[in-house]
Scaffold this active site. Structure first.
Site, PDB file in Angstrom:
ATOM      1  N   VAL A 214       0.834  -1.197   0.000  1.00 39.30           N
ATOM      2  CA  VAL A 214       0.000   0.000   0.000  1.00 39.30           C
ATOM      3  C   VAL A 214       0.876   1.257   0.000  1.00 39.30           C
ATOM      4  O   VAL A 214       0.615   2.216  -0.729  1.00 39.30           O
ATOM      5  CB  VAL A 214      -0.982   0.002   1.195  1.00 39.30           C
ATOM      6  CG1 VAL A 214      -1.801   1.283   1.234  1.00 39.30           C
ATOM      7  CG2 VAL A 214      -1.913  -1.200   1.127  1.00 39.30           C
ATOM      8  N   CYS A 215       1.934   1.250   0.775  1.00 37.69           N
ATOM      9  CA  CYS A 215       2.849   2.396   0.820  1.00 37.69           C
ATOM     10  C   CYS A 215       3.556   2.574  -0.519  1.00 37.69           C
ATOM     11  O   CYS A 215       3.762   3.696  -0.987  1.00 37.69           O
ATOM     12  CB  CYS A 215       3.864   2.230   1.946  1.00 37.69           C
ATOM     13  SG  CYS A 215       3.120   2.179   3.590  1.00 37.69           S
ATOM     14  N   GLN A 216       3.920   1.475  -1.142  1.00 34.31           N
ATOM     15  CA  GLN A 216       4.551   1.540  -2.458  1.00 34.31           C
ATOM     16  C   GLN A 216       3.580   2.130  -3.480  1.00 34.31           C
ATOM     17  O   GLN A 216       3.949   2.998  -4.284  1.00 34.31           O
ATOM     18  CB  GLN A 216       5.028   0.156  -2.881  1.00 34.31           C
ATOM     19  CG  GLN A 216       6.185  -0.337  -2.041  1.00 34.31           C
ATOM     20  CD  GLN A 216       6.528  -1.796  -2.275  1.00 34.31           C
ATOM     21  OE1 GLN A 216       5.864  -2.493  -3.036  1.00 34.31           O
ATOM     22  NE2 GLN A 216       7.575  -2.258  -1.604  1.00 34.31           N
TER      23      GLN A 216
END
EC number: 1.11.1.24
Length: 170
Positions: free
Chosen positions: A63-65
């Site tokens: 999700v952060c990527q």
């Protein structure tokens, strides 16, 4: 560091956020974080620009990527706007990911040393010593124009709302 009243969950479990809550209309507090070369960087280094602060827990999660990829893509089309991508990841990890992905339109910054950004904007997760996911938009006059604390940290932020605010400022 004081607890704040922002309610967020991480994979369905409530977590406690620490630090002062960022509010629309407030003057954005200056903060110091580290660049990819381990040099101190301040918010005030970007005076005169619209600033998008993309906040996330760890570059090593999908999700952060995805969040970093999306803001990098959008930053390519925004003039006089800087996207500051902030987490407590080590600068080396942030740089490695951006190099591997070809992300060069965002500025990755690490809050790992002092949690200065996280404490001044209310994003520190007490239980994990990570930052919660969210977005802060600051105008050219250093006023906060948009704040999102994503209610479920494992979900992406509301890009459309954030980008609408950014586009209204340029």
């Amino acid at each position: 560091m004081e607890k704040n009243n922002i309610k967020v969950t991480f994979k369905g479990q409530p977590v406690t956020l620490l630090g002062k809550v960022a509010k629309v209309g407030d003057t954005a507090p200056d903060f110091t974080v580290l660049s990819s070369s381990l040099q101190p960087v301040k918010l005030s280094d970007y005076e005169g620009k619209v600033k998008v602060i993309a906040v996330y827990p760890s570059i090593d999660t999908g999700v952060c990527q995805a969040q970093n990829r999306r803001f990098n893509k959008e930053a390519d089309q925004l003039k006089d706007v800087v996207v500051l991508s902030v987490s407590v990841d080590l600068p080396f990890a942030q740089s490695r990911f951006c190099a591997a992905e070809g992300l060069n339109n965002i500025v990755t910054l690490s809050d790992h040393k002092d949690l200065d950004f996280g404490s001044k904007y209310g994003f520190v997760i007490q239980e994990l010593r990570l930052l919660a996911r969210g977005t802060v938009i600051i105008d050219k006059d250093n006023k906060i124009k948009y704040v999102e604390y994503v209610p479920e940290i494992a979900q992406e932020p509301d890009y459309e709302k954030a980008l609408a605010v950014v586009k209204s400022l340029i």
